[in-house]
Design a protein around this motif. Structure first.
Motif, PDB file in Angstrom:
ATOM      1  N   SER A 232       1.261 -16.252   4.405  1.00  0.00           N
ATOM      2  CA  SER A 232       1.488 -17.640   4.817  1.00  0.00           C
ATOM      3  C   SER A 232       2.131 -17.677   6.195  1.00  0.00           C
ATOM      4  O   SER A 232       1.756 -18.502   7.048  1.00  0.00           O
ATOM      5  N   LYS A 233       3.067 -16.783   6.438  1.00  0.00           N
ATOM      6  CA  LYS A 233       3.723 -16.721   7.751  1.00  0.00           C
ATOM      7  C   LYS A 233       2.726 -16.354   8.840  1.00  0.00           C
ATOM      8  O   LYS A 233       2.743 -16.921   9.944  1.00  0.00           O
ATOM      9  N   ALA A 234       1.830 -15.403   8.522  1.00  0.00           N
ATOM     10  CA  ALA A 234       0.816 -14.987   9.499  1.00  0.00           C
ATOM     11  C   ALA A 234      -0.122 -16.149   9.822  1.00  0.00           C
ATOM     12  O   ALA A 234      -0.503 -16.353  10.985  1.00  0.00           O
ATOM     13  N   LEU A 235      -0.481 -16.916   8.805  1.00  0.00           N
ATOM     14  CA  LEU A 235      -1.387 -18.044   9.010  1.00  0.00           C
ATOM     15  C   LEU A 235      -0.719 -19.132   9.854  1.00  0.00           C
ATOM     16  O   LEU A 235      -1.321 -19.657  10.801  1.00  0.00           O
ATOM     17  N   VAL A 236       0.518 -19.476   9.520  1.00  0.00           N
ATOM     18  CA  VAL A 236       1.229 -20.520  10.268  1.00  0.00           C
ATOM     19  C   VAL A 236       1.421 -20.092  11.715  1.00  0.00           C
ATOM     20  O   VAL A 236       1.283 -20.901  12.648  1.00  0.00           O
ATOM     21  N   SER A 237       1.704 -18.815  11.924  1.00  0.00           N
ATOM     22  CA  SER A 237       1.865 -18.299  13.283  1.00  0.00           C
ATOM     23  C   SER A 237       0.559 -18.405  14.061  1.00  0.00           C
ATOM     24  O   SER A 237       0.548 -18.808  15.233  1.00  0.00           O
ATOM     25  N   PHE A 238      -0.542 -18.071  13.397  1.00  0.00           N
ATOM     26  CA  PHE A 238      -1.866 -18.171  14.026  1.00  0.00           C
ATOM     27  C   PHE A 238      -2.182 -19.607  14.411  1.00  0.00           C
ATOM     28  O   PHE A 238      -2.672 -19.889  15.506  1.00  0.00           O
ATOM     29  N   ILE A 239      -1.884 -20.538  13.515  1.00  0.00           N
ATOM     30  CA  ILE A 239      -2.137 -21.958  13.781  1.00  0.00           C
ATOM     31  C   ILE A 239      -1.314 -22.434  14.970  1.00  0.00           C
ATOM     32  O   ILE A 239      -1.818 -23.137  15.860  1.00  0.00           O
ATOM     33  N   SER A 240      -0.057 -22.050  15.020  1.00  0.00           N
ATOM     34  CA  SER A 240       0.824 -22.484  16.106  1.00  0.00           C
ATOM     35  C   SER A 240       0.391 -21.900  17.445  1.00  0.00           C
ATOM     36  O   SER A 240       0.415 -22.590  18.476  1.00  0.00           O
ATOM     37  N   GLU A 241       0.004 -20.628  17.444  1.00  0.00           N
ATOM     38  CA  GLU A 241      -0.377 -19.948  18.686  1.00  0.00           C
ATOM     39  C   GLU A 241      -1.686 -20.475  19.260  1.00  0.00           C
ATOM     40  O   GLU A 241      -1.872 -20.476  20.479  1.00  0.00           O
ATOM     41  N   THR A 242      -2.606 -20.893  18.396  1.00  0.00           N
ATOM     42  CA  THR A 242      -3.929 -21.318  18.873  1.00  0.00           C
ATOM     43  C   THR A 242      -4.013 -22.823  19.101  1.00  0.00           C
ATOM     44  O   THR A 242      -4.954 -23.295  19.757  1.00  0.00           O
ATOM     45  N   ASN A 243      -3.069 -23.579  18.599  1.00  0.00           N
ATOM     46  CA  ASN A 243      -3.135 -25.033  18.727  1.00  0.00           C
ATOM     47  C   ASN A 243      -3.199 -25.444  20.193  1.00  0.00           C
ATOM     48  O   ASN A 243      -2.394 -25.005  21.011  1.00  0.00           O
ATOM     49  N   GLY A 244      -4.193 -26.277  20.511  1.00  0.00           N
ATOM     50  CA  GLY A 244      -4.332 -26.782  21.874  1.00  0.00           C
ATOM     51  C   GLY A 244      -5.275 -25.974  22.754  1.00  0.00           C
ATOM     52  O   GLY A 244      -5.605 -26.406  23.867  1.00  0.00           O
ATOM     53  N   ILE A 245      -5.712 -24.797  22.293  1.00  0.00           N
ATOM     54  CA  ILE A 245      -6.672 -24.010  23.080  1.00  0.00           C
ATOM     55  C   ILE A 245      -7.969 -24.795  23.190  1.00  0.00           C
ATOM     56  O   ILE A 245      -8.439 -25.400  22.226  1.00  0.00           O
ATOM     57  N   ALA A 246      -8.585 -24.776  24.370  1.00  0.00           N
ATOM     58  CA  ALA A 246      -9.838 -25.506  24.583  1.00  0.00           C
ATOM     59  C   ALA A 246     -10.933 -24.973  23.673  1.00  0.00           C
ATOM     60  O   ALA A 246     -10.981 -23.781  23.369  1.00  0.00           O
ATOM     61  N   TYR A 247     -11.788 -25.855  23.236  1.00  0.00           N
ATOM     62  CA  TYR A 247     -12.911 -25.483  22.369  1.00  0.00           C
ATOM     63  C   TYR A 247     -13.776 -24.448  23.080  1.00  0.00           C
ATOM     64  O   TYR A 247     -14.311 -24.693  24.148  1.00  0.00           O
TER      65      TYR A 247
ATOM     66  N   GLY B 207     -10.450 -13.647  21.255  1.00  0.00           N
ATOM     67  CA  GLY B 207      -9.221 -14.178  20.680  1.00  0.00           C
ATOM     68  C   GLY B 207      -8.882 -15.582  21.138  1.00  0.00           C
ATOM     69  O   GLY B 207      -7.972 -16.204  20.607  1.00  0.00           O
ATOM     70  N   ARG B 208      -9.588 -16.089  22.126  1.00  0.00           N
ATOM     71  CA  ARG B 208      -9.336 -17.450  22.599  1.00  0.00           C
ATOM     72  C   ARG B 208     -10.643 -18.231  22.687  1.00  0.00           C
ATOM     73  O   ARG B 208     -10.710 -19.237  23.374  1.00  0.00           O
ATOM     74  N   THR B 209     -11.641 -17.766  22.032  1.00  0.00           N
ATOM     75  CA  THR B 209     -12.973 -18.357  22.218  1.00  0.00           C
ATOM     76  C   THR B 209     -13.525 -18.866  20.897  1.00  0.00           C
ATOM     77  O   THR B 209     -14.595 -18.483  20.462  1.00  0.00           O
ATOM     78  N   TYR B 210     -12.773 -19.743  20.244  1.00  0.00           N
ATOM     79  CA  TYR B 210     -13.163 -20.206  18.922  1.00  0.00           C
ATOM     80  C   TYR B 210     -14.020 -21.462  18.959  1.00  0.00           C
ATOM     81  O   TYR B 210     -13.778 -22.363  19.753  1.00  0.00           O
ATOM     82  N   TYR B 211     -15.005 -21.493  18.073  1.00  0.00           N
ATOM     83  CA  TYR B 211     -15.684 -22.727  17.713  1.00  0.00           C
ATOM     84  C   TYR B 211     -15.361 -22.959  16.241  1.00  0.00           C
ATOM     85  O   TYR B 211     -14.607 -22.184  15.635  1.00  0.00           O
TER      86      TYR B 211
END
Length: 540
Positions: free
Chosen positions: A443-458, A482-486
């Motif tokens: 759960s901690k890993a997931l929340v950290s991932f969400i926080s780190e990626t929030n706001g990255i351009a599509y 790592g920054r190229t999510y759809y």
């Protein structure tokens, strides 16, 4: 079947076909050598039509009136075709001998003319019968057709009231008017390496007339000769319209398919190169089908994927739930999937054979907004992000009810698309309970991932198509990785972080289809983990 998939990706140099070190082999986690890749970020929208073959045919049929009136020129399977206007139609001389109980007549129509073909109107085009020689039919209507001839010769006699009547003395001109005419034509699609050809089927065309009026005053003579005139008109119109339409549709289909040749050839080369390197085999040496080709065997009736059928959500056969049900019962790992109706959404659905074009993940964690049930997604659309407290594009965290209500107003039953609205599906994650320590860690890993990626351009301003095919082809994304999510890759990575699916595939190897009930091919960490059946979310 040729490897066919249209995506906006250009790869520079022959070395670009080698596999990457950052992505894994199709069924192996063995790293492979890296290569440089150059992407073309521009998307040619015209290269990605969103319609099926039936829709292509129907769209082309809208031009039948123009080609009948003006003729048609094109390159058909390598041949230059020049068809003159059919209006007026000059079918050539007709000579017939009629011998009946009442008649012994030989008549000739010299240089007859048929007019009214420019009143042609498309009534319908049938679905293609892929199991029966790829056959389809075209139904046409003509409000009026007229056969006229100023040199109408008749030799012989016609018995009227027990007397022979000399027909040579009758009027030497003829006019025959047909109204409410329908013509049903049958065609076959012939698929070869050279392309797709529309050919006239061997079946007899169906030609029907609502009413026929003749300038021949004698009704007995007219009744005797009218079947011959009808057959003559039917044959002349059918043959000429048949050929014109077949050539026209062939040209239109292949012109669209031509746009795909470069991309298809490039992808073919990628996988041929991989086969030569022995990368598409399992540990026992058996050939593996690349992920891009898995489970599409049933749709490859044509060499162009733009003509594949587009899967849809079986709304009438699935259970339903409300938005409130989603908010009240949703938990981390549950999925929301969207059957979009916009042009880009249809591209994704058709080319990946998916009922869905977008998906996202539900989150309910104590460390995020005090355990409120929310959703995370990667999207090019703009929505209110709960972390930034404003509307943003890209990777975001949203209120579920607010987002779904907004979606319904734009694309669903509450929108201009209400006749064919977008749909939303829900899938519930089922898994064995993990230890408190393991759950806390993941759960901690997931929340950290969400926080780190929030706001990255599509997709970091790359095209989704480029990223998807890069993952499928195992091409190195280098510093962009790592920054190229759809949408689908973001959900896949979130599920990896949360320990639900393995890292057997990189996130870019996932599309919305992989999360649908249609395929159920997710590589779960535990055999007891699964997703339940799809449930339709009623948006209003």
């Amino acid at each position: 079947m040729k490897l066919t998939f249209i995506l906006s990706l250009l790869i520079a140099g022959s070395e670009a076909f080698a596999p990457s070190h950052s992505a894994f082999n199709v069924r192996s986690k063995a790293p492979v050598q890296s290569t440089a890749v150059v992407y073309n970020k521009a998307i040619d929208e015209e290269a990605y039509p969103t319609y099926s073959l039936e829709e292509v045919l129907a769209q082309a049929a809208g031009g039948f009136h123009a080609i009948v009136k003006n003729g048609y020129s094109g390159n058909i399977m390598g041949k230059e075709i020049n068809t003159p206007p059919l209006e007026p139609l000059k079918p050539g001389t007709l000579s017939k001998k009629v011998e009946t109980k009442h008649a012994n007549v030989e008549f000739t129509l010299n240089d007859p003319v048929i007019t009214g073909l420019n009143t042609i109107k498309l009534e319908s085009i049938s679905e293609i019968d892929y199991k029966n020689n790829m056959e389809f039919s075209v139904s046409l209507d003509f409000s009026k057709l007229e056969l006229s001839c100023d040199d109408y010769d008749r030799e012989g006699t016609f018995k009227l009231l027990f007397k022979d009547r000399d027909l040579t003395k009758l009027d030497r001109s003829l006019t025959l008017t047909l109204s409410d005419v329908s013509l049903n034509l049958t065609f076959n699609l012939i698929v070869t390496d050279a392309g797709v050809e529309v050919k006239v089927a061997e079946k007899k065309d169906n030609f029907e007339i609502g009413k026929m009026v003749s300038s021949v005053e004698d009704s007995l003579i007219f009744n005797t000769l009218s079947p011959l005139f009808k057959d003559f008109i039917a044959s002349a119109v059918s043959k000429n319209v048949d050929d014109l339409i077949a050539n026209f549709l062939t040209d239109k289909i292949n012109a669209i398919g031509k746009k795909q040749e470069g991309i298809v050839a490039m992808l073919d080369d990628i996988y041929k190169n991989k086969q030569r390197q022995g990368l598409l085999v399992d540990s026992e040496g058996n050939e593996l089908k690349p992920r891009i080709l898995q489970d599409v065997g049933e749709v490859g009736q044509l060499p162009y994927p733009m003509f594949w059928d587009m899967p849809s959500v079986p709304v009438d056969t699935l259970d339903h739930m409300t938005i409130a049900d989603v908010v009240e019962t949703g938990k981390t790992g549950d999925l929301l999937m969207f059957q979009g109706v916009a042009g880009g959404s249809k591209i994704i659905r058709r080319f990946t054979q998916s009922p869905y074009s977008h998906n996202l993940m539900i989150i309910k964690e104590d460390d995020l907004f005090d355990g409120k049930t929310v959703m995370i997604q990667a999207t090019s659309s703009q929505h209110f992000d709960l972390m930034h407290k404003k509307r943003i594009h890209g990777i975001q965290l949203n209120d579920i009810e607010e987002n779904l209500v907004e979606y319904n107003g734009e694309w669903g039953l509450g929108s201009k698309y209400k006749e064919n609205p977008a749909r939303v599906g829900f899938r519930r994650l089922s898994m064995d309970q993990r230890s408190e320590e393991e759950e806390k860690k993941l759960s901690k890993a997931l929340v950290s991932f969400i926080s780190e990626t929030n706001g990255i351009a599509y997709t970091e301003n790359m095209s989704m198509y480029s990223l998807y095919v890069a993952g499928l082809a195992e091409i190195d994304l280098k510093e962009l990785d790592g920054r190229t999510y759809y949408c689908a890759s973001f959900v896949a990575q979130a599920l990896m972080e949360y320990g639900i699916i393995t890292d057997e595939f990189v996130s870019q190897q996932y599309g919305p289809r992989d999360f649908s009930m249609k395929y159920n091919t997710l590589p779960f960490v535990h055999e007891t983990t699964s997703y339940g059946p799809e449930i339709v979310v009623d948006l209003q």
